[in-house]
Design a protein around this motif. Sequence first.
Motif, short mmCIF file in Angstrom:
data_model
loop_
_atom_site.label_atom_id
_atom_site.label_comp_id
_atom_site.label_asym_id
_atom_site.label_seq_id
_atom_site.Cartn_x
_atom_site.Cartn_y
_atom_site.Cartn_z
N ASP A 174 -10.47 1.27 0.78
CA ASP A 174 -10.53 -0.18 1.07
C ASP A 174 -11.75 -0.70 0.32
OD1 ASP A 174 -8.64 0.55 2.96
OD2 ASP A 174 -9.59 -0.50 4.62
N ASN A 207 0.82 -1.21 0.00
CA ASN A 207 0.00 0.00 0.00
C ASN A 207 0.85 1.26 0.00
OD1 ASN A 207 -2.50 -1.13 -0.22
ND2 ASN A 207 -2.90 -1.20 1.98
N ILE A 259 -10.00 4.47 5.63
CA ILE A 259 -9.06 3.55 4.97
C ILE A 259 -8.01 3.03 5.96
CG2 ILE A 259 -9.31 4.37 2.60
CD1 ILE A 259 -6.80 6.11 3.07
N HIS A 260 -7.39 1.92 5.58
CA HIS A 260 -6.41 1.28 6.45
C HIS A 260 -5.20 2.19 6.70
CE1 HIS A 260 -3.28 -1.70 7.62
NE2 HIS A 260 -4.31 -2.17 8.30
N PHE A 292 -13.99 -2.52 4.60
CA PHE A 292 -13.31 -1.75 5.64
C PHE A 292 -12.98 -2.67 6.81
CE2 PHE A 292 -15.18 1.34 2.92
CZ PHE A 292 -14.18 2.30 2.83
N SER A 293 -11.74 -2.52 7.31
CA SER A 293 -11.20 -3.58 8.17
C SER A 293 -11.82 -3.64 9.55
CB SER A 293 -9.68 -3.46 8.26
OG SER A 293 -9.29 -2.15 8.49
N ASP A 330 -7.78 -1.20 -1.98
CA ASP A 330 -7.13 -2.20 -1.13
C ASP A 330 -8.15 -3.32 -0.89
OD1 ASP A 330 -6.09 -3.76 0.86
OD2 ASP A 330 -5.61 -2.10 2.22
N ASP A 331 -7.92 -4.45 -1.54
CA ASP A 331 -8.88 -5.57 -1.46
C ASP A 331 -8.41 -6.63 -0.45
OD1 ASP A 331 -11.29 -6.68 -2.15
OD2 ASP A 331 -10.72 -7.27 -4.18
#
Length: 395
Positions: free
Chosen positions: A178, A115, A135-136, A181-182, A207-208
């Motif tokens: 993302d 990333n 986002i991460h 989302f984490s 970001d997958d």
Amino acid sequence: MDAAQKPAAVPPEQVFDWLDAEAERRADAGLTRRLRPRPATSTELDLAGNDYLGLARDKRVAGAAAAAALRWGAGSTGSRLVTGSTELHAELEHELARFCGFQAALVFSSGFTANLGAVTALSGKDSAIVTDKYIHASLIEGCRLSRAGIAAIGHNDVAAIKHALATRRTQRALVVTDSVFSVDGDLAPLPELSAACREHGAALLVDDAHGFGVLGDGGRGAVHAAGLAGEPDVVMTVTLSKSLGAQGGAVLGSRRVIRHLVETSRSFIFDTGLAPASAAAALAALGVLKSEPELPGKVLANATRLAEQLTDAGFRASRPDAAVVSVQAPSPEDAVTWAARCAENGVRVGCFRPPSVPDGISRLRLTARADLSESDVDTAVKVVSASAPPRAATS
Ligand code: PMP
């Protein structure tokens, strides 16, 4: 200290005294963090890890890692452009690109460095970045390092993203999101984001990490599911450490994007290449995913069961869009106690507190895996319910 004052001389043993004050502040806010080593084997039910397909300990995967370490060595011995590339790296890149539907892929030593490398190489002082604010952390760091103008937009607010794109002062722009989302496991509106990018001449970087292996046809990911795989203006990143149960990360895109990364991405060029064992493990896991395309469906079925039962038990559970289901906790301290009680009762769950949660709401984070049985999920929910602090359930 005013500008004329000289900094005071401090004895060497006091130079880091400020760390204690900060640790105390974190402790007062319930934000102390401790490492808790995981035993090699355990009867604990694990709903904290990201090994969504249960492949980290699969003999085909771990065995491939062991064989590669014996053949190629424990480490990759150098950066990818010097001695750190093996035929395993090349094969993994080829297979990842083919599976996910992109022209090319580039393997990094982690999803974090993938990333960092993608965002910094694809933007700069003369470009704008528009991001979702959830986002991460690795993408956020990439945005900061890039020196681009950054607009961090409210969660999933496509209208505001469009506005930011329309009012930017630079020609080049990158929308960064993302896919899943984490923290809450919810989805980004990828088709709408892509349409916004196209309307305003921007590129889209997704970001997958949590979609790959879980969503889309055979686990090809959320980008593939949205029909965006292989599009010339779309770049996808993944980690090899979640669904593939290995370690490492990758960027997928057009050949010219990947070539640009090879030649300019600092977290690629100046980092030691991924260990051959990890590349081999990821390759083997990808092989398992291809031969067992039913695995992602099992993850989703378990996530749905988990979320439904938690909701029925009166908790504020997130929607099971992918493998991650989170439950809100009344406070950071409650989240810690709750997670610790779950562990005492044989269920390991994640505990997310500020600053890891962007909205400041602490949560338990539970992850569904393909190799959990229905009764494992039922046991986990019973333990989570029985371990809950007062005020955690809404009914
Ligand atoms: N992106 C997301 C969305 C993640 O959740 C993570 C891992 N927590 C990463 C990137 C980083 O991947 P890695 O752990 O491989 O560095």
